[in-house]
Design a protein around this motif. Sequence first.
Motif, PDB file in Angstrom:
ATOM      1  N   ALA A 166       0.824  -1.205   0.000  1.00 48.75           N
ATOM      2  CA  ALA A 166       0.000   0.000   0.000  1.00 48.75           C
ATOM      3  C   ALA A 166       0.860   1.258   0.000  1.00 48.75           C
ATOM      4  O   ALA A 166       0.591   2.214  -0.741  1.00 48.75           O
ATOM      5  N   VAL A 167       1.896   1.277   0.822  1.00 51.26           N
ATOM      6  CA  VAL A 167       2.770   2.445   0.863  1.00 51.26           C
ATOM      7  C   VAL A 167       3.481   2.612  -0.481  1.00 51.26           C
ATOM      8  O   VAL A 167       3.580   3.726  -1.019  1.00 51.26           O
ATOM      9  N   ALA A 168       3.957   1.519  -1.058  1.00 52.06           N
ATOM     10  CA  ALA A 168       4.637   1.601  -2.355  1.00 52.06           C
ATOM     11  C   ALA A 168       3.701   2.129  -3.432  1.00 52.06           C
ATOM     12  O   ALA A 168       4.080   2.984  -4.242  1.00 52.06           O
ATOM     13  N   ALA A 169       2.477   1.634  -3.480  1.00 48.03           N
ATOM     14  CA  ALA A 169       1.520   2.078  -4.492  1.00 48.03           C
ATOM     15  C   ALA A 169       1.133   3.535  -4.309  1.00 48.03           C
ATOM     16  O   ALA A 169       0.831   4.237  -5.279  1.00 48.03           O
ATOM     17  N   SER A 170       1.167   4.015  -3.065  1.00 50.24           N
ATOM     18  CA  SER A 170       0.702   5.377  -2.769  1.00 50.24           C
ATOM     19  C   SER A 170       1.583   6.458  -3.377  1.00 50.24           C
ATOM     20  O   SER A 170       1.170   7.614  -3.465  1.00 50.24           O
TER      21      SER A 170
END
Length: 299
Positions: A33-37
């Motif tokens: 999730a953090v990477a995609a954000s």
Amino acid sequence: MSVLVVGSTALDSIKTPYRKNPPLLSSSASHAAVAASFFAPVKLVGIVGDDFPKRYVRLYRRHGIDLEGLQRASGKTFHWAGEYEINMNNRRTLATELGVFEMFTPRLPAVYRQTPFVLLANIAPALQHHVLDQMRRPRFVAADTMDLWLNIALDDLLKLLRRIDALVLNDSEARQLTREDNIIAAAKKIHRLGPKYVIVKKGEHGALLSAPAGMFIAPAFPLEKVVDPTGAGDSFAGGLVGYLAASKGPLEANLKRGMIYGSVVASFCCEGFGLTRTTRVTREAIEERAGQLEKMVRF
């Protein structure tokens, strides 16, 4: 366009030959999730206990991650403890405490069900099926898996492969799934099981994409020092799907460039324990490192 990330949310205790850490935010859904954000709006579905630190909730929100789908239950948050050997490739599990994750059933808020891009992070295939049963015609679905599900939930996984666009797995898992020693032959067999796109992760040696138009090899960004590789594969998948959601044009071309960005975000992940390094990265730093990687491989 936005990305739906569904998976485990945990507190991990990581020990290396150089350092031992207290429980830190980690797990498949958190890293992805953090990477995609960095590229697109993210909706997170997972479960945490009443011991989950509020600072991590604030951290998610600083990255613009929608937490309406994050369930909170009475009990302890999923906790994993592991120890790495000096080469950082081999690790062993010291403890696994499922806590509230043992009762996790992904429930998608109504506003999540039309999310166009879906990343089914590493959870049981039955739960991944349950997520897809709630979705309304997503544009692109990628699923991650691991050797555990190949051992205990193979039938569910094989059924899942007919419902997804892309399967992400590492080279040893590809060999286990297909009983092929050669990765190219393994990828071709996986295509016949359902996925149009097969992405095989090879750790420090990058990743391979097998697609209708042919193959593509994305190198890993070379690092002089690896602090903690936990979550690198999830960061790779999250960065990849996040980039896809933010990009226009042909999907397959975007997949290739998305793998480069996924490799870059994964490299930042490896430079710190848990999410401590990734959450301090800027989009500008990601672009700079992506440019450096492009120069390294152009000929």
